[in-house]
Design an enzyme around this catalytic site. Sequence first.
Site, PDB file in Angstrom:
ATOM      1  N   HIS A 353       0.805  -1.214   0.000  1.00 21.35           N
ATOM      2  CA  HIS A 353       0.000   0.000   0.000  1.00 21.35           C
ATOM      3  C   HIS A 353       0.838   1.264   0.000  1.00 21.35           C
ATOM      4  O   HIS A 353       0.319   2.345  -0.270  1.00 21.35           O
ATOM      5  CB  HIS A 353      -0.968   0.006   1.195  1.00 21.35           C
ATOM      6  CG  HIS A 353      -2.144  -0.892   0.981  1.00 21.35           C
ATOM      7  ND1 HIS A 353      -2.182  -2.174   1.435  1.00 21.35           N
ATOM      8  CD2 HIS A 353      -3.299  -0.697   0.315  1.00 21.35           C
ATOM      9  CE1 HIS A 353      -3.330  -2.726   1.077  1.00 21.35           C
ATOM     10  NE2 HIS A 353      -4.023  -1.858   0.394  1.00 21.35           N
ATOM     11  N   GLY A 354       2.105   1.151   0.312  1.00 19.16           N
ATOM     12  CA  GLY A 354       2.925   2.347   0.195  1.00 19.16           C
ATOM     13  C   GLY A 354       4.064   2.409   1.169  1.00 19.16           C
ATOM     14  O   GLY A 354       4.181   1.583   2.083  1.00 19.16           O
TER      15      GLY A 354
END
Lengths: 508, 78
Positions: A353-354
């Site tokens: 997700h990052g």
Amino acid sequence: MFNSIALSRFLQYIDFSKVQQLFIYDPSDQLYFSTSFFLFFFLALLFFYRMFSKSKNLKIYTIIFFSLFFYYKNSGYFFLLLFVSTFINFYFGSWIHKSKSSGIKKLLFVSVLVIDLGSLIYFKYTNFFIQIINGFTSGNIQLLNILLPVGISFYTFKAMSYVIEIFIETMEPTNSLRDFVLYMFFFPNILAGPIDRAVAFLPQIEGDMTPTKEDIGRAVFLIMSGLFKKAVIADYIGLNFVDRVFQVPLRFTGVENLLASYAYTIQIYCDFSGYTDMALGIASLLGFKLMDNFNIPFIATSIADYWRRWHISLSTWLLDYLFKPLQMSFRRMRIYGSALAIFITFLLVGFWHGANWTFVVFGLFHSTYLAVSLLTQKFRKAFWDKLHLSGTKFLKVFQILITFHLVLITAIIFRSDSLTTARNVFHQIFRYFHGAVFFQWITGYTQVFVFILIGYVLHFIPKSVDNKIKNMITASPIYVQALLLALMIIVVVQVESAQLQPVIYFNF
Amino acid sequence: MVSDRLKKIILDELKLDSFEFHDETTANQVPGWDSFNHINVIMAVEKNYNIRFKGIEVLKVKNMGELQKLVDSKLQQN
């Protein structure tokens, strides 16, 4: 004569530099599904698609051409990276399939994985790692000026599903570069999924790529529901409430922080599932069936059940290509091997997700939930049996509530821009609750409250009801369907108070 | 054809009284055969037949018929 004068007058009114601007990449003016330019773009595509209905080749090239423009409008010159990734995975897929020696097969497979994951890691995590190194060594390495190509996590995973399935021999590579390009560039799912599998998508190109009456009815339903969820519910709650609280949680009471957490949980569902509905609907109008991503996630009775219902295309991807192989190789450790496999998988879900500690902690929470639930499975079953509660409605509702709130905790971490923000939210909820503020909030934020409720009600609508509405739309004449869609667009325009919000998942 | 022996191993592992297995039956159609239990089923099969699968062989298996074929091929190798 008159006509040419009228035409030249008309042309005088058009500012061509502005028209030209529409076709050039501009980071502040991107081409999302819910923009008016997208409507124009898509109608133009449908026009050509229909015009070329006799030639499949032309239809395919039409989608490829429009997809390329769509991706260029959203990411600028990064479309070159998409090209490179597409060619590399296509040729490696074919070489893996052709090579006779298992050693070379493996070498090719590992190489393409290194290239795919390498580019993903470079673009997403380089600066994150530099910051970590700087933190540990008190060093001062300069951060690099790296922009994140939009959708890279999604299309890289799509490409990887192709080479992995070829390597494990569950599919044969396609001989057609054109078909593979269509799979990779396909604009409905390129920016934020669903992460469709090559094995399910490529055979659809073999079909006649013409939407049936059912496809059209389904598309109208999905686009309407998607627009409403994304552009009405999610954007409204986000802009008018959630963003304000999460920006400075300490300025709000605990009850407002808690309400913002409930609001964000439904916001992200409406945002992402709404976007997915639109993607599915748009693909359906082109005669393609994409994978569904959501199945009423908040009625899950356990976290494992939740991941079978939330972002299904990502969770099944990780289940098939990461969790299962890990579980197999750790099988001598029995249940602890499975727990370890869960831990690694969900740590990666967080990372995917990052590059932010909040996502890592989000992953850690989910992996802990799942590992604990696996290790205590027998004990819990015995406990509920003893209380004669197993299989009862009461237990089911209890489990749904517990699961939902476990998810809510992770949603707070996920939404916060830093771990400090997340800590502040929890601090306000537990230390500064001020329950009475609830009534003030209801009067001050009535519209937000109503939208949150509508969001949850929409989410809980059973699939059977969805299907009934779909069938009704399919059975109605095409002009009624067009009218319904137009009405929904008007509603969206009316409610859209401020600028359009990009889909939360574009950033991943 | 799925052999009775393979059927019994799976039924015992999943604590099921009966279930109609066909060649096309997939794991998610069988009650209790989820991603956590999957590994227990695979290990029960390995233990009962005294065979050992490679990771990639198991990943390839799509349904009961293919699992039976994999078991048969392993038994022939032994």
